[in-house]
Design an enzyme around this catalytic site. Structure first.
Site: not given
Length: 302
Positions: A19, A21, A112-113, A223, A273
């Site tokens: 999959s 993103e 969420g951030d 990150f 993913h």
């Protein structure tokens, strides 16, 4: 389905599921790149493709536009990311119904951030969903959606320990989550230990490894520090001196990601993913090295 630990990825190519993103584009050039990537990767007939959603719905319309086009022009199964940051429950539910109306039956439910970015303090909306588990329950209250959630092999940076982190995952599962997709990682032993912890906690949904091909090592390193994913020293050494050599860097990145996934296949994993960063080249090369072969394009137009 599991495979023999000694099977190679090539031998297991008929079992491997992938999959992808993507994130919504911010301008015309980025939109062109996105749809070029979707067109190329769609030939692998992914299990689903997900599209990210900004904090507080900051990318709601671009996400909706991308998802709508996927539903109208391709045979892909889209999964819409949905977060609960900065929104009340009624607003989040309304967005979910909007996605449902264009053909979405699968959500990636995330707390969420904060709008300030990764590392900032999270404050739930007073009338909103407080966390990912509550969001999952809310989505399942709307319809019998497929709901994927996040998982953290090195634990969420805000969790004080693994017990707290895994308890949150258990709450998401109890609320109706059907799959967990991990934060990216580079040490497969770390992922395997995490799955063992999760299973001991009585969690049996698929824990799908999230794979991040390294397009830019410096960006990934920065990150990773923010989100609590470690960079092994041996990995950093492989990119040392390649800052101004993008061609070699891409070859190294593709080889490393294929090596990582091949090792996971040998450990019995067959579902992956990929965080594409809207770039098809590395992910396409990795899938090809795994023995996957593209079918006829499914109609996504550049």
């Amino acid at each position: 389905m599991s495979i023999s630990p000694r099977a190679s990825a090539q031998d297991a190519s008929d079992r491997i599921k992938v999959s992808f993103e993507f994130f919504p584009p911010k301008n015309g050039d980025m939109e062109s790149q996105l749809w070029d990537s979707i067109t190329k990767l769609a030939t692998f007939q992914p299990d689903f493709v997900s599209v990210t959603y900004g904090a507080g719905g900051s990318t709601k319309q671009p996400t909706m536009n991308t998802i709508t086009r996927m539903c109208q022009e391709t045979a892909l199964a889209p999964a819409a990311h949905l977060t609960c940051v900065g929104s009340d429950k009624a607003s989040v539910d309304a967005v979910a119904r909007e996605f449902q109306a264009v053909g979405v039956n699968h959500f990636v439910a995330l707390r969420g951030d904060p709008p300030e970015g990764v590392g900032a303090a999270y404050q739930p909306h007073p009338q909103g969903y407080a966390n990912g588990a509550e969001l999952v329950a809310g989505l399942r209250g709307i319809a019998d959606f497929e709901v994927s959630v996040s998982a953290y092999p090195e634990r969420h940076p805000e969790s004080p320990d693994f017990a707290t982190d895994i308890d949150m995952l258990k709450r998401k599962v109890d609320a109706g989550a059907t799959r967990a997709i991990t934060q990216f990682f580079f040490d497969n032993d770390t992922y395997e230990r995490y799955v063992e912890r999760v299973r001991r906690a009585g969690i049996y949904i698929p824990i799908v490894p999230g794979i991040l091909p390294i397009h830019n090592f410096g960006q990934v390193a920065r990150f990773s520090k923010l989100c609590g994913a470690s960079i092994p020293d041996w990995l950093a050494r492989r990119f040392d001196g390649l800052e101004k050599d993008p061609e070699t860097r891409s070859l190294v990145a593709a080889a490393m990601a294929a090596e990582q996934v091949n090792d996971l296949v040998e450990r019995g994993i067959d579902d992956f993913h990929f965080y594409t960063m809207n770039r098809a080249q590395l992910v396409y090369a990795i899938c090809h090295m795994l023995g996957l072969r593209g079918a006829e394009a499914v109609g996504a137009a550049a």
